[in-house]
Enzyme design. Sequence first.
Site, short mmCIF file in Angstrom:
data_model
loop_
_atom_site.label_atom_id
_atom_site.label_comp_id
_atom_site.label_asym_id
_atom_site.label_seq_id
_atom_site.Cartn_x
_atom_site.Cartn_y
_atom_site.Cartn_z
N LYS A 93 4.51 42.12 16.76
CA LYS A 93 3.74 41.02 16.16
C LYS A 93 4.43 40.58 14.88
CE LYS A 93 -1.25 41.07 16.78
NZ LYS A 93 -2.47 41.74 16.29
C1 E4P Z 1 -5.31 39.80 16.67
O1 E4P Z 1 -4.18 39.84 17.07
C2 E4P Z 1 -5.75 40.45 15.47
O2 E4P Z 1 -5.37 41.80 15.54
C3 E4P Z 1 -7.24 40.43 15.26
O3 E4P Z 1 -7.90 39.80 16.34
C4 E4P Z 1 -7.58 39.83 13.96
O4 E4P Z 1 -8.95 39.92 13.79
P1 E4P Z 1 -9.66 39.63 12.40
O5 E4P Z 1 -9.56 38.17 12.11
O6 E4P Z 1 -11.07 40.08 12.64
O7 E4P Z 1 -8.95 40.47 11.36
#
Ligand code: E4P
Length: 242
Positions: A93
């Site tokens: 990521k």
């Molecule tokens: C997605 O890739 C993220 O890990 C996650 O959904 C982010 O969630 P949040 O906005 O609740 O931190």
Amino acid sequence: MKTLTGIFLDTGNLQEIRTYHALGVIRGVTTNPTILVKDGVLGGWEGIEERCKQIARMVEPLPVSVEVTTNDSDEMREQARRFHGWAANINVKIPIHGPEGETDNLRLIHELETQEDIRINVTAMMSAQQGLLAAMAGATYVSLFAGRVNNMGYDARQELRRLRQLLDACGSPARIIAASTREALNIIEWFEAGADIVTVVPQFIETMLVHPYSKETVRQFLEDGRTLQREGAPDVTMTGAH
Ligand code: E4P
């Protein structure tokens, strides 16, 4: 229109992953530094490596996203190679840009995908136009933080629909991830709006699954089942649906 992939579990908790993977309802796992801190990963790089490898082994061959922890291009590249080396099903990521809007990340994403064959999940995106650029750069996954978009007062479904149309129109193979679920309803709504994948926190799978009227119906079946098994059973009371 591509085939829907399904739910990626948004957690770094091994017990939760074991539970929901065993149900057969998830198609991958996503983590980020915030999730790993929350789920008690300690011990610096050793701890991160151990937890990510455990998750990857547990759900293999399903994909697991592990996020870079730096904003420096060279360090990001080095971390991407390292994560990629931990397990074949780990993808990396990388945020769409830096905290000050630095644009180097896209070049790195393009190079890692096209020259190093490392699958990238471009994260922290809030708009269809960001998603389009990430897909153009060659990202395998493009993550729109739909819940955060909603938090800002916009309707994330509009951005998801636009991104879906744009990627279909240009024949991009990138998979659209709708992330940051805030309520169970988001999941179906975002799939309907064109997401290939929705990241879901474990508690919402429980919410999707368990319905009060299903509970009542099953209770009735079990009660009548017990009556039915008794010798000389009277007529079964048919009070619910048949
Ligand atoms: C997605 O890739 C993220 O890990 C996650 O959904 C982010 O969630 P949040 O906005 O609740 O931190």
